[in-house]
Design an enzyme around this catalytic site. Structure first.
Site, PDB file in Angstrom:
ATOM      1  N   VAL A   1       0.859  -1.179   0.000  1.00  0.00           N
ATOM      2  CA  VAL A   1       0.000   0.000   0.000  1.00  0.00           C
ATOM      3  C   VAL A   1       0.901   1.237   0.000  1.00  0.00           C
ATOM      4  O   VAL A   1       1.706   1.413   0.916  1.00  0.00           O
ATOM      5  CB  VAL A   1      -0.942   0.001   1.222  1.00  0.00           C
ATOM      6  CG1 VAL A   1      -1.740   1.294   1.273  1.00  0.00           C
ATOM      7  CG2 VAL A   1      -1.865  -1.202   1.180  1.00  0.00           C
ATOM      8  N   GLU A   2       0.756   2.074  -1.017  1.00  0.00           N
ATOM      9  CA  GLU A   2       1.633   3.233  -1.168  1.00  0.00           C
ATOM     10  C   GLU A   2       0.932   4.570  -0.963  1.00  0.00           C
ATOM     11  O   GLU A   2       1.576   5.613  -1.036  1.00  0.00           O
ATOM     12  CB  GLU A   2       2.307   3.194  -2.539  1.00  0.00           C
ATOM     13  CG  GLU A   2       3.220   1.993  -2.698  1.00  0.00           C
ATOM     14  CD  GLU A   2       3.914   1.929  -4.045  1.00  0.00           C
ATOM     15  OE1 GLU A   2       3.633   2.777  -4.910  1.00  0.00           O
ATOM     16  OE2 GLU A   2       4.728   1.017  -4.228  1.00  0.00           O
ATOM     17  N   SER A   3      -0.384   4.564  -0.729  1.00  0.00           N
ATOM     18  CA  SER A   3      -1.092   5.818  -0.466  1.00  0.00           C
ATOM     19  C   SER A   3      -2.057   5.608   0.688  1.00  0.00           C
ATOM     20  O   SER A   3      -2.357   4.481   1.067  1.00  0.00           O
ATOM     21  CB  SER A   3      -1.846   6.296  -1.706  1.00  0.00           C
ATOM     22  OG  SER A   3      -3.080   5.615  -1.827  1.00  0.00           O
ATOM     23  N   GLY A   4      -2.561   6.696   1.210  1.00  0.00           N
ATOM     24  CA  GLY A   4      -3.446   6.621   2.360  1.00  0.00           C
ATOM     25  C   GLY A   4      -4.915   6.497   2.026  1.00  0.00           C
ATOM     26  O   GLY A   4      -5.763   6.651   2.908  1.00  0.00           O
ATOM     27  N   SER A   5      -5.247   6.190   0.767  1.00  0.00           N
ATOM     28  CA  SER A   5      -6.658   6.180   0.366  1.00  0.00           C
ATOM     29  C   SER A   5      -7.490   5.093   1.047  1.00  0.00           C
ATOM     30  O   SER A   5      -8.709   5.189   1.080  1.00  0.00           O
ATOM     31  CB  SER A   5      -6.788   6.056  -1.154  1.00  0.00           C
ATOM     32  OG  SER A   5      -6.375   4.778  -1.593  1.00  0.00           O
TER      33      SER A   5
END
Length: 141
Positions: A12-16
């Site tokens: 997971v590379e973003s906080g979405s």
């Protein structure tokens, strides 16, 4: 491993998708027939022609058009384009917090020589350990 097992691993590379899947979480996806995906499932899919991968929750399904409407849990709005069933990589089966970044490092192309070197070094140390242990055992007899 996905080609042979239908299992795919993603960082997971973003906080979405916080708080359920914070940045740095390792996601384990299983290839799933899109017709079996239900509202509320979390899926990884190809978002655009550049091949960008996104993992978001299915908020609605259009079965006649074979598309999903998706949304990141932390996002205020749904994703702008529906996801075609054929763009789905898999459904998230489980996750491992904090394991995504090490996984990404180990599998990165630019780190391949280092990883192979470490594995080879550990193999050599194991063989030396085995050899010296057997030699000590033979000397005692």
């Amino acid at each position: 491993i996905g080609r042979f097992t239908g299992i795919h691993l993603f960082n997971v590379e973003s906080g979405s998708m916080t708080p359920e899947y914070p940045v740095g979480t390792l996601l384990i996806d299983k290839e799933t027939d899109p017709s079996l995906i239900e509202q509320g499932d979390v899926v990884t899919f190809i978002m655009n022609e550049e091949g960008m991968l996104v993992t978001h929750r299915v908020v609605s399904i259009d079965r006649p058009d074979k598309t999903f409407t998706t949304k990141g849990d932390a996002n205020n709005v749904e994703d702008p384009e529906p996801v075609m069933w054929g763009n789905v990589i898999g459904k998230v089966m489980f996750s491992v917090p904090f394991a995504g970044k090490p996984f990404s490092y180990i599998t990165a192309e630019e780190n391949r020589k280092i990883v192979i070197g470490v594995i080879a070094g550990l193999l050599i140390l194991s063989l030396i350990w085995d050899f010296t242990s057997k030699k000590k055992g033979a000397d005692k007899k």
